[in-house]
Write an enzyme that holds these catalytic residues in place. Structure first.
Site: not given
Ligand code: MSP
Length: 534
Positions: A23, A26, A132, A135, A157, A160, A314, A317
């Site tokens: 989304h 990311h 969790c 997370c 959590c 989540h 935040k 998805k």
């Molecule tokens: N797989 C782990 C990270 C491992 S790094 C060694 C993870 N993945 S995740 O798919 O959940 O993506 C996390 C990252 O996506 C967040 O740290 C951030 O950079 C980005 N974001 C996910 N949702 C977000 C928002 N709503 N706003 C801004 N960034 C967001 O955690």
């Protein structure tokens, strides 16, 4: 790069879970890292952007099972259909893409683990805690809140909003507690290691309370989607311990051949690791401790950016608030996506996305502010000089003022990028957009064009304007690469490729050759009829 200074700039994004499609949250992280990587490349550095996917762990296993497939098949599908296409959608110029299921990663995670085991940083113990799966992390009581709706009466959590699971296992532990003081010393000696300052203060306060050892394996009796613990194949590696290592396995850690060793030496320690603030502790506490245990240097900086919020929460998805990046780029294009998120939200703070704000900024700043400046300036060179860049005669005070604004814009933007203040850098660049628009309004080239006696002055005004556009193309290349390239194709042929224009030379005036042909320019940011339901 013509002024290549050989300095390396290694920048990473988190690797993303493949349980779902990306989304805009990311995409936000990806764009920020890509803008920084491109900026440093334009400065002449050896810039290397790494991104990728995090494919092990219980979350992926469950998603695959729910979709009646194996986790690897699921990951393959998501990478191919969602995560690699995301890079195209938002125009990411990454130098590598790592998947944690690749042999180059799995093998060298085991090398790292074995090393820590052999040196006494990993031991066997037993653990009981609240896990969790969202997370992929054990939670303390303080991390939990009262649930509501279907989870009313349960502890859930805080991120989540879902119940945690009680786990009790014998597993392997990393001696994280040994690193409480070394980390505090490291933070003190390297005040810029964690940025922004608010994030730094929070992490320092957390570490000051003392660190506990970290469970880094799971028994295969519970689930087995992960990397085997090399000395005990009844256990797999905790997904975060595995995932964090991607930053070094991608650049050759553990490999013995000279090319991999040289690559690793030239890139590590990373210059900036960009992460969302949700995963800052993993990157600013556990990760540097892992590296210290292995006798390696931590990254130079971890930057924790804010969240994109929807309804004050935040965007995610799992909470069904995710917006797909293509929903924006299909209408506005990738440049507008990149510009908007980097300009509208101070990097490091949270920000709310709204379609109204996006449309308004697109119209005012991109279409009217920059796009129209470029179109009408180039159109005037065609109208009054048959598309040939006129020479500048003597510079008036107003012309020199444009040059001065350009010089300040370049210097300020560069120092803001150095501080990872991307929004400030764009603000500095926009002082030149505004100055040029103002200059044209005051100089009135269309009035000058009426008198043959003003011909020389008209030439100077248009030459100044097009030189200003040259500076903008160079500065905007990392932010809005498609528009910058189109603009360059119209004006820049006489000075080489856009990518080879160093930032530190951008404000040097009169680089475009007088008499060179200026090509037609298509609208950089066409006016849009945005439909109401957006
Ligand atoms: N797989 C782990 C990270 C491992 S790094 C060694 C993870 N993945 S995740 O798919 O959940 O993506 C996390 C990252 O996506 C967040 O740290 C951030 O950079 C980005 N974001 C996910 N949702 C977000 C928002 N709503 N706003 C801004 N960034 C967001 O955690």
């Amino acid at each position: 790069m013509s002024s290549g200074n050989g300095k390396s700039f290694y920048i990473t994004t988190p690797i993303f879970y493949v349980n779902d499609a990306p989304h805009i949250g990311h995409a936000y992280t990806e764009v920020a890292a890509d803008v920084l990587a491109r900026w440093h490349r334009q400065r002449g550095e050896q810039s290397f952007l790494l991104t990728g996917t995090d494919e092990h762990g219980e979350k992926i296993l469950r998603t695959a099972a729910a979709n009646k497939t194996t986790p690897l098949e699921w990951a393959d599908k998501l990478v191919k259909e969602a995560w690699l296409p995301l890079l195209e959608t938002i125009d990411i110029d990454n130098q590598d893409f790592i998947r944690t299921t690749e042999p180059r990663h799995e093998k060298n995670v085991q090398v790292f683990l074995q090393h820590l085991y052999d040196t006494g940083f990993i031991y066997q113990g037993s653990y009981e805690g609240n896990y969790c799966v969202g997370c992929e992390e054990y939670k303390t009581e303080g991390d939990l809140i009262e649930g509501d709706g279907q989870f009313a009466g349960q502890q859930v959590c805080a991120i989540h909003s879902k119940p945690v699971e009680k786990l009790k296992e014998t597993n392997y532990f990393f001696k994280l507690s040994d690193f409480t003081q070394p980390l505090l010393d490291f933070y003190q000696a390297n005040p810029n290691f964690i940025q922004p300052d608010s994030a730094r203060n929070e992490v320092v306060a957390f570490v000051r309370r003392g660190l506990e050892d970290l469970s880094i394996s799971r028994s295969k009796e519970k689930f087995d989607w992960g990397i085997d613990i090399p000395w005990d194949n009844s256990h797999i590696t905790y997904v975060w311990f595995d995932a964090l290592l991607n930053y070094i396995t991608a650049i050759g850690y553990g490999e013995e051949d000279p090319a991999s060793k040289a690559k690793f030496e030239s890139l590590w320690p990373a210059s900036v690791q960009v992460v969302g603030k949700d995963i800052l502790r993993f990157h600013a506490v556990i990760w540097p401790a892992m590296l210290m245990a292995a006798g390696m240097a931590p990254a130079k900086q971890v930057f924790g950016h804010g969240w994109l919020l929807v309804g004050g929460e935040k965007m995610s998805k799992s909470k069904l608030t995710g917006i797909a990046p293509t929903q924006i780029t299909d209408t506005f294009g990738s440049d507008a996506f990149r510009y908007y998120f980097m300009k509208a939200i101070a990097f490091g703070s949270d920000g709310s996305f709204s379609w109204e704000d996006l449309s308004a900024r697109y119209q005012a700043e991109l279409a009217n502010g920059f796009g129209n400046l470029a179109s009408r300036s180039i159109a005037m060179v065609h109208r009054y000089f048959d598309g040939v860049l006129p020479a500048a005669a003597s510079f008036s005070e107003a012309d020199l003022a444009v040059q001065a604004v350009a010089a300040v814009a370049v210097a300020d933007a560069d120092s803001a990028m150095e501080k990872v203040a991307i929004h400030d850098a764009i603000g500095s660049i926009w002082t030149l957009v505004d100055e040029l628009n103002n200059y044209i309004t005051v100089q009135e080239p269309w009035v000058l064009a009426k008198e043959e006696s003003n011909r020389e002055r008209l030439g100077t005004v248009l030459n100044t304007t097009v030189e200003g556009l040259r500076v903008l193309a160079v500065l905007l290349n990392p932010i809005t690469p498609k528009a910058a390239s189109k603009l360059w194709a119209a004006i820049g042929a006489s000075v080489g490729t856009l990518d080879s224009q160093p930032i530190d030379q951008a404000a040097k005036w009169s680089q475009l050759k007088c008499g060179s042909q200026i090509a037609e320019l298509e609208a950089l940011f066409p006016r849009l009829e945005v439909t109401e339901e957006k």
